[in-house]
Design a protein around this motif. Structure first.
Motif, PDB file in Angstrom:
ATOM      1  N   ASP A 334     -49.125  -4.531  -2.918  1.00  0.00           N
ATOM      2  CA  ASP A 334     -49.480  -5.524  -3.933  1.00  0.00           C
ATOM      3  C   ASP A 334     -50.725  -5.047  -4.674  1.00  0.00           C
ATOM      4  N   LEU A 335     -50.694  -5.163  -5.985  1.00  0.00           N
ATOM      5  CA  LEU A 335     -51.782  -4.661  -6.824  1.00  0.00           C
ATOM      6  C   LEU A 335     -52.679  -5.791  -7.295  1.00  0.00           C
ATOM      7  N   LYS A 336     -53.936  -5.456  -7.459  1.00  0.00           N
ATOM      8  CA  LYS A 336     -54.919  -6.370  -8.046  1.00  0.00           C
ATOM      9  C   LYS A 336     -55.150  -5.922  -9.486  1.00  0.00           C
ATOM     10  N   LEU A 337     -54.464  -6.582 -10.400  1.00  0.00           N
ATOM     11  CA  LEU A 337     -54.484  -6.165 -11.797  1.00  0.00           C
ATOM     12  C   LEU A 337     -55.360  -7.055 -12.669  1.00  0.00           C
ATOM     13  N   GLY A 338     -56.057  -7.990 -12.077  1.00  0.00           N
ATOM     14  CA  GLY A 338     -56.920  -8.875 -12.850  1.00  0.00           C
ATOM     15  C   GLY A 338     -58.144  -8.158 -13.390  1.00  0.00           C
ATOM     16  N   PRO A 339     -58.870  -8.792 -14.313  1.00  0.00           N
ATOM     17  CA  PRO A 339     -60.061  -8.159 -14.908  1.00  0.00           C
ATOM     18  C   PRO A 339     -61.182  -8.026 -13.894  1.00  0.00           C
ATOM     19  N   PRO A 340     -62.125  -7.140 -14.141  1.00  0.00           N
ATOM     20  CA  PRO A 340     -63.257  -6.993 -13.208  1.00  0.00           C
ATOM     21  C   PRO A 340     -64.128  -8.237 -13.201  1.00  0.00           C
ATOM     22  N   PRO A 341     -64.758  -8.525 -12.089  1.00  0.00           N
ATOM     23  CA  PRO A 341     -65.571  -9.751 -12.005  1.00  0.00           C
ATOM     24  C   PRO A 341     -66.873  -9.619 -12.768  1.00  0.00           C
ATOM     25  N   MET A 342     -67.443 -10.765 -13.106  1.00  0.00           N
ATOM     26  CA  MET A 342     -68.753 -10.829 -13.756  1.00  0.00           C
ATOM     27  C   MET A 342     -69.646 -11.750 -12.921  1.00  0.00           C
ATOM     28  N   THR A 343     -70.845 -11.303 -12.619  1.00  0.00           N
ATOM     29  CA  THR A 343     -71.759 -12.105 -11.818  1.00  0.00           C
ATOM     30  C   THR A 343     -72.176 -13.360 -12.583  1.00  0.00           C
ATOM     31  N   GLU A 348     -74.409 -16.385 -17.240  1.00  0.00           N
ATOM     32  CA  GLU A 348     -75.373 -17.337 -17.799  1.00  0.00           C
ATOM     33  C   GLU A 348     -76.190 -16.720 -18.920  1.00  0.00           C
ATOM     34  N   GLN A 349     -76.568 -15.451 -18.744  1.00  0.00           N
ATOM     35  CA  GLN A 349     -77.367 -14.799 -19.778  1.00  0.00           C
ATOM     36  C   GLN A 349     -76.547 -14.551 -21.045  1.00  0.00           C
ATOM     37  N   VAL A 350     -75.285 -14.212 -20.888  1.00  0.00           N
ATOM     38  CA  VAL A 350     -74.423 -14.021 -22.053  1.00  0.00           C
ATOM     39  C   VAL A 350     -74.262 -15.343 -22.802  1.00  0.00           C
ATOM     40  N   THR A 351     -74.055 -16.427 -22.072  1.00  0.00           N
ATOM     41  CA  THR A 351     -73.925 -17.744 -22.718  1.00  0.00           C
ATOM     42  C   THR A 351     -75.195 -18.116 -23.461  1.00  0.00           C
ATOM     43  N   ARG A 352     -76.331 -17.882 -22.831  1.00  0.00           N
ATOM     44  CA  ARG A 352     -77.610 -18.226 -23.465  1.00  0.00           C
ATOM     45  C   ARG A 352     -77.850 -17.387 -24.716  1.00  0.00           C
ATOM     46  N   THR A 353     -77.513 -16.117 -24.648  1.00  0.00           N
ATOM     47  CA  THR A 353     -77.721 -15.243 -25.817  1.00  0.00           C
ATOM     48  C   THR A 353     -76.845 -15.669 -26.992  1.00  0.00           C
ATOM     49  N   LEU A 354     -75.615 -15.987 -26.734  1.00  0.00           N
ATOM     50  CA  LEU A 354     -74.717 -16.407 -27.805  1.00  0.00           C
ATOM     51  C   LEU A 354     -75.118 -17.755 -28.376  1.00  0.00           C
ATOM     52  N   GLN A 355     -75.592 -18.664 -27.545  1.00  0.00           N
ATOM     53  CA  GLN A 355     -76.031 -19.962 -28.039  1.00  0.00           C
ATOM     54  C   GLN A 355     -77.277 -19.845 -28.905  1.00  0.00           C
ATOM     55  N   ASP A 356     -78.116 -18.888 -28.597  1.00  0.00           N
ATOM     56  CA  ASP A 356     -79.306 -18.685 -29.413  1.00  0.00           C
ATOM     57  C   ASP A 356     -78.968 -18.098 -30.768  1.00  0.00           C
ATOM     58  N   GLU A 357     -77.928 -17.325 -30.841  1.00  0.00           N
ATOM     59  CA  GLU A 357     -77.562 -16.691 -32.104  1.00  0.00           C
ATOM     60  C   GLU A 357     -76.751 -17.614 -33.004  1.00  0.00           C
ATOM     61  N   GLU A 358     -75.929 -18.482 -32.437  1.00  0.00           N
ATOM     62  CA  GLU A 358     -75.032 -19.306 -33.232  1.00  0.00           C
ATOM     63  C   GLU A 358     -75.770 -20.233 -34.199  1.00  0.00           C
ATOM     64  N   PRO A 359     -76.828 -20.950 -33.783  1.00  0.00           N
ATOM     65  CA  PRO A 359     -77.497 -21.845 -34.746  1.00  0.00           C
ATOM     66  C   PRO A 359     -78.086 -21.103 -35.934  1.00  0.00           C
ATOM     67  N   GLN A 360     -78.615 -19.909 -35.695  1.00  0.00           N
ATOM     68  CA  GLN A 360     -79.201 -19.150 -36.794  1.00  0.00           C
ATOM     69  C   GLN A 360     -78.126 -18.736 -37.791  1.00  0.00           C
ATOM     70  N   GLN A 361     -76.994 -18.291 -37.305  1.00  0.00           N
ATOM     71  CA  GLN A 361     -75.927 -17.888 -38.204  1.00  0.00           C
ATOM     72  C   GLN A 361     -75.359 -19.086 -38.966  1.00  0.00           C
ATOM     73  N   ALA A 362     -75.184 -20.220 -38.272  1.00  0.00           N
ATOM     74  CA  ALA A 362     -74.663 -21.407 -38.946  1.00  0.00           C
ATOM     75  C   ALA A 362     -75.660 -21.932 -39.975  1.00  0.00           C
ATOM     76  N   HIS A 363     -76.946 -21.856 -39.651  1.00  0.00           N
ATOM     77  CA  HIS A 363     -77.978 -22.335 -40.584  1.00  0.00           C
ATOM     78  C   HIS A 363     -78.014 -21.459 -41.839  1.00  0.00           C
ATOM     79  N   GLN A 364     -77.875 -20.145 -41.660  1.00  0.00           N
ATOM     80  CA  GLN A 364     -77.877 -19.251 -42.821  1.00  0.00           C
ATOM     81  C   GLN A 364     -76.651 -19.461 -43.691  1.00  0.00           C
ATOM     82  N   SER A 365     -75.512 -19.743 -43.073  1.00  0.00           N
ATOM     83  CA  SER A 365     -74.280 -19.893 -43.847  1.00  0.00           C
ATOM     84  C   SER A 365     -74.194 -21.226 -44.558  1.00  0.00           C
ATOM     85  N   THR A 366     -75.016 -22.250 -44.179  1.00  0.00           N
ATOM     86  CA  THR A 366     -74.958 -23.577 -44.806  1.00  0.00           C
ATOM     87  C   THR A 366     -76.261 -23.952 -45.484  1.00  0.00           C
TER      88      THR A 366
END
Length: 884
Positions: A334-343, A348-366
Motif C-alpha cells: 500500500d502506497l502513501k501518495l498524499g502530500p507532504p505534511p506541514m507543521t 500559522e506563519q503562512v496564514t499570518r503572512t497572507l492576512q497581513d498582505e491581503e488588506p494592503q492589496q485590497a486597500h490599494q485596489s479600492t
C-alpha cells in the motif's frame, strides 16, 4: 495385465496373449521413417534391426529357439508420436492393422525409432567436421519429439496459425495475434537450433514485418541472429529460451485455441495426424504452446482490450520475484501518495503572512482617486498596481474570475459581480472571507483516499523549526494557486471568452535555439521561470535569464570580505564536463518564490556536477556510475537529495553533501533513461530501455510497482502534482497514463508521429502537455475516458490534406484554435489518427521539442532547437520567445 511400469515388449507372460507380428511391426516402422524423410535411419533399419540391440541385453536369440525381439525401456516417460497417431493409423489401414495394434506394438515401434535416431546421431558425431547442411541438421537434432519435424513442418505450422487468426472474427484477433509473437520467435529459434539456417533467415524476413509495430526492440535484436552461437550470446534469445512468455487470454479465446490445436472437426487434414503435412505443422505449434508459453486465462469471457493485453504480456519471470504474478506484485504494498505534511507553526506563519498582505492589496485596489471617493478612468491605470483592478504589489494580476474564486472557497459558485464588488470594497478588519479562503488552501490532504506520510518519513524529514525559504515557498504556493488558470474542459458550464467551446487551453510560450552548433542535448526551466539552462553536445552548459536581465557573478573581496558583483552578461557558460550534457535540474528550495541557487547536471562522462548560480562555478563532482553515461538527474521535491539514471541499468540516490550514492535501485534489464520523484518524496519512478516503468520506495530501495505496456524504450515520465497519476512516453510515440494507487493503466494516448521527449502535468493535474521530435506540442485531457477517434473530417478537408502532403509541404499547421502563429501551412491534426483526449496540437516549423514545462499558474513553456535545411552552423545565440 495391469503393469505400473508401462507396456514392455517381450515374451508374453500369459498364454492367451499373442506376440506382436514382427512383419507388421517392421512394415509400420519402415513406412514411418520413409514418410518423414529419415533416409539414413531407414537404411540402418533395412541392413539389420538386430544391430540396434547391441549391448542392451534384453533381446537375443537363445539356444532354446526363441526369436530375437526388441524390448522397449519402461516406463515410457512421454507419449511418442507413434502412440498419439495410433487412432489415425487405424483409420488409414483398418483392414490390416486394427487387430494387431497393442501396447506391446506401440512400445516396440517407439523404441526402434528412438534407437535408430540415436545411432544416426552417434555416427554423425564421429564423422568429419566439414559436414554438409543435411548432416548438420541430423547432428544438431536431439532425440525428442520435436526433432522428428522437418523445417517445412515448423514454418507451415506458423503460417497455418496466422491464416486461422486472419480469417477469424475481428473480436478475437488482438488476443490471438498476441499469441502469434512467441510462436514466431520460438519457431525461428528452433530452426536455428536444429541447423536449418537458410530456412530460418527466410522465415524471419517473410514474417518479421507483421510483429515490428508492437515488438520493435525484440525484432531488432533478432535481426542479427543467424547461428547457434548468436543465440547463446544474445540476451533476448536467452530470456526467450529460459522464461515462459506470458500470454493473457479470455475464456472464449482460450477455447478457440484449444479447439484449433486439437483439430476437433475444424481441419480435416489434422484428422490424418502426423501422416500428413498439416498434422505435423500443428504438432510443431502444439509443442511451443505447451512448453514455451504460459497462457493466463482470465475469469471472464469478454474479449480483452489492447491495454490489458499489452500490460499483462511478455517475459515477466525475469522482471518479477519468482512465482509471483504481476497483479499480486503490484498490489502487495500500500502506497502513501498524499502530500507532504506541514507543521502547525509553519501553517500559522503562512496564514499570518497572507492576512497581513491581503488588506494592503485590497486597500490599494479600492483607494478612491476623486473628491467623492469615485475613481476617474484617466487615473485608474496609474493608481492601481500593475494598471489592473486585480493587480497586487508584486505586479501580479489575479486571473481568477468571481466564479472560479467561489470554487476555491468551497462555495457553489453562485456569487455574482455585485457580491464580488462588495467583498473587494469592504475588507473589514475581521477578514472573515480570508479565514474561510485560507483554510482549504493550507489543508493539503483533501482527498480522503490518499494517505499522507508522517513528518519523519519524508526525504529529508520535515524540520521542527521551519526556515525562511520554507515560509517563502509555501506563501508563494498559495498565491500561485489563487491565480492559477483552470485548464481543460469546464464542468461548470464556463466558456472561455472568444472560444467556441468550453475547453480552456493553456497559453504556450516557445523558446527556439538558433545557430546552436550541435543540437542541444537537454533544456531545463527554473521553478520561478526566471532562468533557462541548455545542456550542449559540446559538453558545456549555457544559462539565460528569461526576464531579460543580465546574469551577475558574485565574488568576495579577499581584503575586507565584502560581497562584490560584476556588471553581468547576457548569458553564462558553465564548463567542466567532458561529454554531452544529457540532463539538468534546478534546486527546488525556494520554489516559485525566488530564483534557484544551484544547478545539477549529468553527462556522458559518467559524472554529476553541482554548480553555484551565484559564482557560476563548479562546487562538487559526484562519481558513482563508473564510466557509464548518466542519462538523467533530478532534485528531490524538498532539495538536499537527488536521483540519477544511467546506462549501467541502475538508478541511484544521492545526498548533496556526500560524493557517494546512498541507495542503488536495481531491477531494470537495460538502460535507465529517466527518473522522477513523487511530490511527497517517498517514491521514485524510473523508465528504461526495457520498455517498462518502475516505482521504488526511496527509503527501502525496493520496487513496489511495475508498469508494462510500452512497445519500445521509455524516454520521459511525469508524476501529477496531486500524486495520483504517472504519465510515461518514449520511442513508441504513445503516452500511457497509470494510476499509482491501483497500479492499473488508465488509458493510452497517441497522436505524435515521432518519439516523445518531454511530458508535463498542469498545476491542477487536469491537462498534460507533450513535446516530440515531430516538431509539435500537444495538449491532452487527463480526465476524459480517451479511446480511438473514429475516422472523421469532411471529404473536402481530407482531400485538401492529402493534396497538401502530396505537394511536399511539411511541418506547418492549419489556422486552428490555439495554434501558434506560424502562418499558412498544411494538414489538419483532426484528420490524423489520434485518441479523443487530444485537445490541441501546436506545430512548429522546424523545431523538435525537447522540453515542456508548466508554471505553477498553468502557463506552458516549451523549448527546442531549430533545425536548418543545411548543416551550416555559426556560433550560438538564443532567440526571444517568438512562438517558433
Amino acid at each position: 495385465m495391469a503393469d505400473s511400469t508401462g507396456p514392455v515388449a517381450g515374451p508374453s507372460k500369459h498364454a492367451n496373449t499373442t506376440r506382436a507380428d514382427a512383419n507388421l511391426l517392421r512394415q509400420f516402422v519402415m513406412e514411418y521413417l520413409q514418410s518423414h524423410g529419415f533416409d539414413k535411419a531407414l537404411a540402418l533399419f533395412v541392413q539389420g534391426p538386430s544391430d540396434l540391440a547391441e549391448g542392451d541385453g534384453d533381446a537375443a536369440a537363445g539356444a532354446n529357439g526363441k526369436e530375437a525381439i526388441f524390448r522397449a525401456p519402461g516406463p515410457v516417460p512421454l507419449d511418442s508420436n507413434v502412440k498419439r497417431n495410433i487412432p489415425q493409423a487405424q483409420a488409414v489401414s483398418a483392414s490390416t492393422m486394427s487387430e494387431s495394434i497393442t501396447p506391446e506394438f506401440e512400445a516396440q515401434a517407439k523404441y526402434i525409432i528412438e534407437q535408430l535416431q540415436a545411432k544416426v546421431q552417434a555416427s554423425q558425431a564421429a564423422g568429419e567436421d566439414g559436414a554438409d547442411d543435411t548432416n548438420k541438421e541430423l547432428k544438431d537434432a536431439p532425440s525428442s519429439q520435436e526433432s522428428l519435424l522437418d523445417p517445412s513442418d515448423r514454418v507451415e505450422g506458423y503460417r497455418s496459425f496466422r491464416r486461422w487468426v486472419d480469417g477469424g472474427l475481428e473480436l478475437w484477433k488482438p488476443e490471438l495475434d498476441n499469441l502469434s509473437f512467441p510462436l514466431f520467435v520460438h519457431t525461428f529459434l528452433d530452426l536455428i537450433h536444429f541447423g536449418f539456417l537458410k530456412t530460418a533467415r527466410d522465415f524471419f524476413k517473410q514474417h518479421s514485418a507483421h510483429h515490428q509495430p508492437l515488438h520493435p526492440q525484440d525484432i531488432s535484436a533478432l535481426t542479427s541472429i543467424s547461428t547457434k552461437e548468436h543465440v547463446q550470446a544474445n540476451p533476448v534469445c536467452q530470456r526467450m529460451l529460459t522464461d515462459k512468455y506470458v500470454v493473457p487470454l479470455s475464456r472464449n479465446a482460450n477455447d478457440l485455441v484449444i479447439q484449433w490445436l486439437s483439430g476437433a472437426g475444424l481441419d480435416e487434414d489434422w484428422e490424418a495426424g502426423l501422416h500428413s503435412a498439416a498434422g505435423r505443422a500443428k504438432e510443431a505449434i502444439k509443442g511451443i504452446v505447451f512448453s514455451r508459453i504460459s497462457i493466463k486465462v482470465t475469469s471472464t469471457s469478454v474479449p480483452l482490450d489492447e491495454i490489458t493485453i499489452a500490460t499483462a504480456s511478455g517475459l515477466l519471470a525475469s522482471a518479477l520475484p519468482a512465482a509471483m504474478p504481476i497483479e499480486a506484485f503490484n498490489t502487495a504494498t500500500d502506497l502513501k501518495l498524499g502530500p507532504p505534511p506541514m507543521t502547525e507553526k509553519l501553517k500559522e506563519q503562512v496564514t499570518r503572512t497572507l492576512q497581513d498582505e491581503e488588506p494592503q492589496q485590497a486597500h490599494q485596489s479600492t483607494q478612491p482617486n476623486g473628491t467623492n471617493g469615485i475613481s476617474s478612468p484617466s487615473k485608474a491605470s496609474t493608481a492601481l498596481p500593475n494598471g489592473h483592478p486585480n493587480g497586487d504589489a508584486n505586479g501580479d494580476i489575479d486571473m481568477t474570475s468571481p466564479t472560479a474564486a467561489a470554487d476555491i472557497n468551497g462555495s457553489d459558485g453562485a456569487q455574482n459581480q455585485n457580491g464580488s464588488a462588495e467583498r473587494a470594497g469592504t475588507p473589514g478588519p475581521g477578514m472573515s472571507v480570508q479565514e474561510v479562503k485560507l483554510e482549504p488552501e493550507l489543508d493539503r490532504n483533501k482527498d480522503p483516499d490518499l494517505v499522507s506520510p508522517e513528518e519523519k518519513e519524508t526525504l529529508p524529514p520535515v524540520p521542527a523549526v521551519f526556515r525562511i525559504p520554507d515560509l517563502k515557498r509555501e506563501v508563494e504556493a498559495i498565491r500561485d494557486k489563487r491565480k492559477m488558470i483552470r485548464l481543460g474542459p469546464q464542468s461548470n458550464g464556463e466558456i472561455k471568452a472568444g472560444s467556441s467551446s468550453s475547453t480552456v487551453l493553456p497559453s504556450v510560450v516557445a523558446f527556439t535555439l538558433f545557430d546552436h552548433g550541435e543540437s542541444p542535448a537537454s533544456v531545463e526551466f527554473s521553478k520561478d521561470s526566471s532562468l533557462m539552462a541548455v545542456g550542449s553536445s559540446e559538453s558545456c552548459i549555457r544559462l539565460w535569464s528569461l526576464k531579460g536581465e543580465k546574469l551577475k557573478r558574485k565574488t568576495i573581496d579577499p581584503s575586507d570580505g565584502t560581497l562584490l558583483e560584476d556588471d553581468g552578461e547576457p548569458f553564462r557558460k558553465l564548463i567542466g564536463h567532458s561529454g554531452p550534457v544529457y540532463s539538468l535540474s534546478f534546486d527546488p528550495l525556494y520554489g516559485s518564490a525566488s530564483p534557484p541557487s544551484t544547478l545539477l547536471s549529468s553527462s556522458q562522462d559518467g559524472t554529476v556536477r553541482l554548480w553555484s548560480l551565484d559564482t557560476y562555478s563548479n562546487l562538487v563532482v559526484y562519481r558513482g556510475h563508473g564510466k557509464d553515461p548518466v542519462w538523467d538527474v533530478e532534485w528531490g521535491p524538498m532539495g538536499v537529495y537527488f536521483a540519477t539514471a544511467s546506462r549501467d541499468r541502475t538508478a541511484r540516490l544521492w545526498s548533496s553533501d556526500r560524493v557517494t550514492p546512498l541507495r542503488m535501485y536495481t531491477g531494470h534489464l537495460s538502460d535507465v533513461n529517466c527518473v522522477r520523484f513523487h511530490p511527497n518524496s517517498l517514491y521514485l519512478a524510473t523508465g528504461s530501455n526495457d520498455a517498462s516503468c518502475r516505482l521504488w520506495d526511496v527509503q527501502r530501495g525496493a520496487c513496489v510497482r511495475l508498469f508494462m505496456g510500452h512497445t519500445d524504450a521509455v524516454t520521459t515520465m511525469s508524476i501529477s502534482p496531486d500524486g495520483k497519476l504517472l504519465a510515461s512516453a518514449g520511442l513508441d510515440s504513445s503516452i500511457w497514463l497509470w494510476d499509482l494507487g491501483s497500479s492499473r493503466p488508465i488509458k493510452k494516448m497517441y497522436g505524435h508521429k515521432s518519439s516523445i521527449q518531454s511530458l508535463s502535468f498542469s498545476a491542477d493535474s487536469s491537462v498534460l502537455v507533450s513535446g516530440g521530435l515531430d516538431s509539435t506540442v500537444r495538449c491532452w485531457d487527463v480526465k476524459s475516458a480517451g479511446g480511438e477517434k473514429p475516422a472523421g473530417g469532411s471529404a473536402a478537408n481530407r482531400q485538401n490534406d492529402s493534396s497538401a502532403r502530396a505537394g511536399g509541404t511539411a511541418g506547418g499547421g492549419d489556422d486552428l484554435q490555439g495554434s501558434l502563429p506560424m502562418g499558412p501551412g498544411c494538414g489538419n491534426w483532426e484528420d490524423e489518427p489520434h485518441t479523443t483526449d487530444l485537445l490541441a496540437t501546436w506545430p512548429t516549423k522546424r523545431t523538435p521539442i525537447i522540453k515542456t514545462h508548466y508554471t505553477p499558474r498553468n502557463l506552458c513553456m516549451v523549448a527546442g532547437s531549430f533545425v536548418p535545411p543545411s548543416n551550416t552552423s555559426k556560433g550560438s545565440s538564443f532567440s526571444s520567445p517568438n512562438g517558433q
